[in-house]
Design a protein around this motif. Structure first.
Motif, PDB file in Angstrom:
ATOM      1  N   PHE A  64      50.792  32.685  39.566  1.00  0.00           N
ATOM      2  CA  PHE A  64      50.238  33.731  38.708  1.00  0.00           C
ATOM      3  C   PHE A  64      51.290  34.318  37.760  1.00  0.00           C
ATOM      4  N   PHE A 118      33.683  26.862  36.128  1.00  0.00           N
ATOM      5  CA  PHE A 118      34.609  26.768  37.264  1.00  0.00           C
ATOM      6  C   PHE A 118      34.972  25.315  37.572  1.00  0.00           C
ATOM      7  N   TRP A 169      39.323  30.810  37.688  1.00  0.00           N
ATOM      8  CA  TRP A 169      38.488  31.626  36.811  1.00  0.00           C
ATOM      9  C   TRP A 169      39.320  32.326  35.738  1.00  0.00           C
ATOM     10  N   ALA A 170      40.430  32.936  36.148  1.00  0.00           N
ATOM     11  CA  ALA A 170      41.203  33.780  35.230  1.00  0.00           C
ATOM     12  C   ALA A 170      41.944  32.985  34.161  1.00  0.00           C
ATOM     13  N   HIS A 219      46.778  25.403  38.593  1.00  0.00           N
ATOM     14  CA  HIS A 219      46.290  25.808  39.913  1.00  0.00           C
ATOM     15  C   HIS A 219      46.653  24.784  40.987  1.00  0.00           C
ATOM     16  N   ILE A 263      41.323  32.135  48.173  1.00  0.00           N
ATOM     17  CA  ILE A 263      40.778  33.183  47.296  1.00  0.00           C
ATOM     18  C   ILE A 263      41.614  33.279  46.026  1.00  0.00           C
ATOM     19  N   GLY A 264      42.929  33.195  46.184  1.00  0.00           N
ATOM     20  CA  GLY A 264      43.821  33.201  45.030  1.00  0.00           C
ATOM     21  C   GLY A 264      43.583  32.002  44.129  1.00  0.00           C
ATOM     22  N   TRP A 265      43.299  30.851  44.752  1.00  0.00           N
ATOM     23  CA  TRP A 265      43.036  29.639  43.960  1.00  0.00           C
ATOM     24  C   TRP A 265      41.763  29.801  43.125  1.00  0.00           C
ATOM     25  N   VAL A 266      40.708  30.310  43.761  1.00  0.00           N
ATOM     26  CA  VAL A 266      39.448  30.527  43.040  1.00  0.00           C
ATOM     27  C   VAL A 266      39.663  31.505  41.889  1.00  0.00           C
ATOM     28  N   PHE A 267      40.359  32.593  42.143  1.00  0.00           N
ATOM     29  CA  PHE A 267      40.610  33.579  41.087  1.00  0.00           C
ATOM     30  C   PHE A 267      41.459  32.982  39.976  1.00  0.00           C
ATOM     31  N   HIS A 268      42.438  32.154  40.332  1.00  0.00           N
ATOM     32  CA  HIS A 268      43.304  31.522  39.336  1.00  0.00           C
ATOM     33  C   HIS A 268      42.491  30.612  38.420  1.00  0.00           C
TER      34      HIS A 268
END
Length: 230
Positions: free
Chosen positions: A68, A181, A173-174, A74, A166-171
């Motif tokens: 991040f 996705f 998306w962000a 990712h 969870i961090g991977w999913v958010f990464h």
């Protein structure tokens, strides 16, 4: 003491805790030194477990922070998941060795020292001396690799891996706001559908492996320690 002299069904022989309190015996002195030695070994292997856990937390946290920190793929987080899994395999192996000393210590605590403090409660297992003797004659690991894997996964690594996912999913998306996705989850030469399916299958397998198959796998105290000498 020879086999002909020890009868595990004899209450007076099984409950040597009272003997340790009421009178000074050579066996009581030997048992005290034995207990101290087993405690030292248990603490040593506990430190090894903690070292592995600390390294896993440090490395996995550093990978997420790096992912991040800028325009980083990712895939770095997915690599961190693989590294965490490697640490899990190492820690499961170490837990099997640690469990040898932990189980012996618990047997001595439950049947010797607890009885010495309160003889009216008796001992947990009448044949504990014979079981402990057999364990010293033919030592073996008391929990399967699958059991140790499940225990450490549930206690430490499943929460860590869940946080990383969870961090991977958010990464995804962000850092890919203009893509879906599945498009953002793609890697060079690998479609997002395959990557997402692989990650989902990986997590489902971990959830299945985290389910304990016996009382032994459920924890480090209580029923998990009862009858583990065999």
């Amino acid at each position: 003491m020879g086999d002909s002299e020890f009868d595990p069904e004899d209450p007076e022989q099984a409950e040597i805790g009272r003997e340790m309190v009421d009178e000074s015996t050579g066996l009581g002195s030997v048992a005290a030194h034995l207990y101290r030695g087993e405690m030292e070994r248990m603490v040593e292997w506990r430190d090894r477990l903690d070292t592995t856990t600390n390294w896993a937390v440090t490395v996995m946290s550093a990978i997420v922070a790096y992912a991040f920190s800028g325009e980083v793929s990712h895939a770095v987080i997915l690599a961190g998941l693989l590294m965490g899994t490697v640490f899990l395999f190492i820690e499961a192996r170490r837990f099997r060795d640690y469990d040898i000393w932990r189980s012996r210590v618990r047997v001595i605590q439950e049947n010797l020292f607890a009885n010495a403090l309160d003889p009216s409660q008796g001992v947990e297992h009448d044949a504990w001396r014979a079981e402990l003797s057999r364990d010293y004659r033919e030592p073996e690991r008391k929990i399967s690799y699958r059991g140790a894997f499940s225990h450490r996964l549930r206690r430490v690594y499943l929460p860590l891996i869940t946080a990383m996912l969870i961090g991977w999913v958010f990464h995804v998306w962000a850092f890919n706001p203009d893509e879906t996705f599945l498009e953002g989850a793609s890697l060079p030469g690998v479609s997002g559908i395959v990557v997402t399916a692989a990650v989902g299958l990986y997590y489902v397998i971990l959830l299945v492996l985290a389910v304990p198959l016996s009382e032994k796998e459920r924890g480090e105290s209580g029923e998990a320690d009862h009858g583990d000498i065999d």
